[in-house]
Design an enzyme around this catalytic site. Structure first.
Site, PDB file in Angstrom:
ATOM      1  N   ARG A   1       2.574   1.880 -33.761  1.00 63.62           N
ATOM      2  CA  ARG A   1       3.891   1.243 -33.639  1.00 63.62           C
ATOM      3  C   ARG A   1       4.860   1.747 -34.697  1.00 63.62           C
ATOM      4  NH1 ARG A   1       1.907  -3.721 -31.057  1.00 63.62           N
ATOM      5  NH2 ARG A   1       3.678  -4.950 -30.465  1.00 63.62           N
TER       6      ARG A   1
ATOM      7  N   ARG B   1       2.009 -18.005 -25.848  1.00 71.14           N
ATOM      8  CA  ARG B   1       1.840 -17.440 -27.192  1.00 71.14           C
ATOM      9  C   ARG B   1       2.935 -17.956 -28.122  1.00 71.14           C
ATOM     10  NH1 ARG B   1       0.916 -11.019 -26.435  1.00 71.14           N
ATOM     11  NH2 ARG B   1       2.465 -10.990 -28.088  1.00 71.14           N
TER      12      ARG B   1
ATOM     13  N   LYS C   1       2.088  -3.592 -20.953  1.00 73.00           N
ATOM     14  CA  LYS C   1       0.990  -2.771 -21.503  1.00 73.00           C
ATOM     15  C   LYS C   1      -0.364  -3.465 -21.316  1.00 73.00           C
ATOM     16  CE  LYS C   1       2.858  -2.913 -25.649  1.00 73.00           C
ATOM     17  NZ  LYS C   1       4.053  -3.721 -25.385  1.00 73.00           N
TER      18      LYS C   1
ATOM     19  N   ARG D   1       5.722 -15.867 -19.679  1.00 76.73           N
ATOM     20  CA  ARG D   1       4.318 -15.443 -19.767  1.00 76.73           C
ATOM     21  C   ARG D   1       3.404 -16.604 -20.178  1.00 76.73           C
ATOM     22  NH1 ARG D   1       2.617 -10.463 -23.351  1.00 76.73           N
ATOM     23  NH2 ARG D   1       3.937 -11.543 -24.853  1.00 76.73           N
TER      24      ARG D   1
ATOM     25  N   ARG E   1      10.914  -8.954 -32.633  1.00 76.02           N
ATOM     26  CA  ARG E   1       9.984  -7.968 -32.047  1.00 76.02           C
ATOM     27  C   ARG E   1      10.753  -6.817 -31.407  1.00 76.02           C
ATOM     28  NH1 ARG E   1       6.749 -11.986 -28.382  1.00 76.02           N
ATOM     29  NH2 ARG E   1       5.658 -10.163 -27.575  1.00 76.02           N
TER      30      ARG E   1
HETATM   31  P1  AP5 Z   1       2.126  -8.048 -20.690  1.00 77.65           P
HETATM   32  O1  AP5 Z   1       1.218  -7.132 -19.949  1.00 77.65           O
HETATM   33  O2  AP5 Z   1       1.517  -9.200 -21.432  1.00 77.65           O
HETATM   34  O3  AP5 Z   1       3.117  -7.195 -21.617  1.00 77.65           O
HETATM   35  P2  AP5 Z   1       2.842  -6.407 -22.978  1.00 77.65           P
HETATM   36  O4  AP5 Z   1       3.627  -5.141 -22.907  1.00 77.65           O
HETATM   37  O5  AP5 Z   1       1.369  -6.288 -23.225  1.00 77.65           O
HETATM   38  O6  AP5 Z   1       3.550  -7.409 -23.957  1.00 77.65           O
HETATM   39  P3  AP5 Z   1       3.146  -7.967 -25.378  1.00 77.65           P
HETATM   40  O7  AP5 Z   1       4.164  -9.028 -25.701  1.00 77.65           O
HETATM   41  O8  AP5 Z   1       1.707  -8.377 -25.442  1.00 77.65           O
HETATM   42  O9  AP5 Z   1       3.373  -6.741 -26.251  1.00 77.65           O
HETATM   43  P4  AP5 Z   1       3.637  -6.749 -27.715  1.00 77.65           P
HETATM   44  O10 AP5 Z   1       3.610  -5.294 -27.972  1.00 77.65           O
HETATM   45  O11 AP5 Z   1       4.862  -7.456 -28.159  1.00 77.65           O
HETATM   46  O12 AP5 Z   1       2.458  -7.663 -28.293  1.00 77.65           O
HETATM   47  P5  AP5 Z   1       1.064  -7.325 -28.962  1.00 77.65           P
HETATM   48  O13 AP5 Z   1       0.087  -8.306 -28.454  1.00 77.65           O
HETATM   49  O14 AP5 Z   1       0.743  -5.868 -28.863  1.00 77.65           O
HETATM   50  O15 AP5 Z   1       3.191  -8.604 -19.632  1.00 77.65           O
HETATM   51  C1  AP5 Z   1       4.223  -9.493 -20.006  1.00 77.65           C
HETATM   52  C2  AP5 Z   1       4.586 -10.405 -18.816  1.00 77.65           C
HETATM   53  O16 AP5 Z   1       5.104  -9.638 -17.742  1.00 77.65           O
HETATM   54  C3  AP5 Z   1       3.373 -11.159 -18.258  1.00 77.65           C
HETATM   55  O17 AP5 Z   1       3.808 -12.451 -17.911  1.00 77.65           O
HETATM   56  C4  AP5 Z   1       2.958 -10.356 -17.041  1.00 77.65           C
HETATM   57  O18 AP5 Z   1       2.377 -11.215 -16.070  1.00 77.65           O
HETATM   58  C5  AP5 Z   1       4.284  -9.742 -16.579  1.00 77.65           C
HETATM   59  N1  AP5 Z   1       4.112  -8.379 -16.059  1.00 77.65           N
HETATM   60  C6  AP5 Z   1       3.325  -7.412 -16.604  1.00 77.65           C
HETATM   61  N2  AP5 Z   1       3.407  -6.267 -15.918  1.00 77.65           N
HETATM   62  C7  AP5 Z   1       4.306  -6.486 -14.931  1.00 77.65           C
HETATM   63  C8  AP5 Z   1       4.847  -5.683 -13.902  1.00 77.65           C
HETATM   64  N3  AP5 Z   1       4.492  -4.385 -13.758  1.00 77.65           N
HETATM   65  N4  AP5 Z   1       5.765  -6.217 -13.056  1.00 77.65           N
HETATM   66  C9  AP5 Z   1       6.149  -7.524 -13.214  1.00 77.65           C
HETATM   67  N5  AP5 Z   1       5.657  -8.347 -14.168  1.00 77.65           N
HETATM   68  C10 AP5 Z   1       4.764  -7.843 -15.035  1.00 77.65           C
HETATM   69  O19 AP5 Z   1       1.382  -7.603 -30.490  1.00 77.65           O
HETATM   70  C11 AP5 Z   1       1.672  -8.915 -30.954  1.00 77.65           C
HETATM   71  C12 AP5 Z   1       1.984  -8.858 -32.452  1.00 77.65           C
HETATM   72  O20 AP5 Z   1       0.837  -8.351 -33.188  1.00 77.65           O
HETATM   73  C13 AP5 Z   1       3.125  -7.916 -32.854  1.00 77.65           C
HETATM   74  O21 AP5 Z   1       4.395  -8.528 -32.711  1.00 77.65           O
HETATM   75  C14 AP5 Z   1       2.755  -7.648 -34.323  1.00 77.65           C
HETATM   76  O22 AP5 Z   1       3.096  -8.741 -35.132  1.00 77.65           O
HETATM   77  C15 AP5 Z   1       1.243  -7.546 -34.290  1.00 77.65           C
HETATM   78  N6  AP5 Z   1       0.799  -6.161 -34.048  1.00 77.65           N
HETATM   79  C16 AP5 Z   1       0.133  -5.697 -32.939  1.00 77.65           C
HETATM   80  N7  AP5 Z   1      -0.080  -4.380 -33.041  1.00 77.65           N
HETATM   81  C17 AP5 Z   1       0.448  -3.991 -34.240  1.00 77.65           C
HETATM   82  C18 AP5 Z   1       0.579  -2.743 -34.893  1.00 77.65           C
HETATM   83  N8  AP5 Z   1       0.110  -1.610 -34.329  1.00 77.65           N
HETATM   84  N9  AP5 Z   1       1.184  -2.717 -36.091  1.00 77.65           N
HETATM   85  C19 AP5 Z   1       1.654  -3.829 -36.671  1.00 77.65           C
HETATM   86  N10 AP5 Z   1       1.601  -5.056 -36.097  1.00 77.65           N
HETATM   87  C20 AP5 Z   1       1.003  -5.123 -34.892  1.00 77.65           C
END
Ligand code: AP5
Length: 216
Positions: free
Chosen positions: A90, A162, A15, A129, A173
């Site tokens: 979410r 991270r 994402k 990552r 998660r």
């Molecule tokens: P990346 O693009 O970083 O993936 P992502 O889907 O953004 O993964 P996240 O781990 O950031 O998502 P998340 O939803 O768990 O975390 P968030 O920060 O939102 O890509 C991942 C890896 O794959 C990278 O190494 C990249 O290079 C590679 N890659 C990417 N695309 C690729 C492709 N097409 N092909 C091959 N490789 C690829 O949230 C973190 C925390 O915040 C949550 O756990 C929660 O505690 C809190 N939080 C955030 N939002 C909320 C909410 N709405 N409500 C409550 N708590 C929340």
């Protein structure tokens, strides 16, 4: 063109990577609740201290906190041009609150882009990552290496892993995703807003597919 967009998918689906490509190409505002919480943690604000106690273990930050944060951000003037919501909503209460917020500010959601990815690949992506400490650009130790090891190609900042990218937090998660976030796909399907894409096609192919779709 579709300009008010939700990006959904499990942790590691890509994402954040896709959002960074789309925001530049389509001139949209990228709103990542994860990045907002990480910024607050870095600045050690009250919000940051609260969020850290949840994020480090892989748990979700309480709905009322997250909804308030997004409401405030979406109301800002720059979102008039269109926005990419990454990591929000979410939970069902977040999705329902978002509908209300979007209606009240006349910025209704045009589409929900969902990224499909299998669990083995999610684990590979999350465990490898690395993220830039300055600008948040994502890398991978095998599949998306920076030109110079440990250094961001875009801003020269240091790369780090991270704290929630470990096996235990990832299990939590993924469970939250399965139980609380995945059911939202049905919710948006019923509203006729869901469009799903296979995220295994590679970063550039995925960007081409999604950006062409959004431009229609
Ligand atoms: P990346 O693009 O970083 O993936 P992502 O889907 O953004 O993964 P996240 O781990 O950031 O998502 P998340 O939803 O768990 O975390 P968030 O920060 O939102 O890509 C991942 C890896 O794959 C990278 O190494 C990249 O290079 C590679 N890659 C990417 N695309 C690729 C492709 N097409 N092909 C091959 N490789 C690829 O949230 C973190 C925390 O915040 C949550 O756990 C929660 O505690 C809190 N939080 C955030 N939002 C909320 C909410 N709405 N409500 C409550 N708590 C929340």
């Amino acid at each position: 063109m579709k300009k008010n967009i939700i990006l959904m998918g499990p942790p590691g689906a890509g994402k954040g990577t896709l959002a960074k490509q789309l925001k530049d190409a389509l001139h949209l505002v990228h709103i990542s609740t994860g990045d907002m919480f990480r910024d607050a943690i870095k600045a050690q604000t009250e919000l940051g201290k609260l969020a850290q106690s949840y994020i480090d273990h892989g748990d979700l930050v309480p709905d009322e906190v997250t909804i308030g944060l997004v409401k405030e951000r979406l109301s800002q003037k720059d979102c008039e041009a269109g926005f990419l919501l990454d990591g929000f909503p979410r939970t069902l209460p977040q999705a329902e609150a978002l509908s209300e917020i979007a209606k009240s500010i006349s910025r209704e959601i045009d589409v929900v882009v969902n990224l499909d990815c299998d669990v083995d690949e999610l684990v590979r992506r999350i465990s490898g990552r690395r993220v830039c400490k300055n600008c948040g650009a994502p890398y991978h130790v095998i599949t998306m290496k920076p030109k110079v090891e440990g250094v961001c190609d875009l801003c020269g900042g240091p790369l780090y892993q991270r704290k929630d990218d470990n096996e235990d937090a990832l299990k939590v998660r993924l469970t939250h995703y399965e139980e609380e976030t995945k059911p939202l796909l049905d919710y948006y399907q019923k509203l006729g807003l869901l469009a799903s894409f296979n995220s295994l096609v590679g970063k550039e192919n995925l960007f081409d597919e999604v950006s062409s779709f959004l431009k229609k």
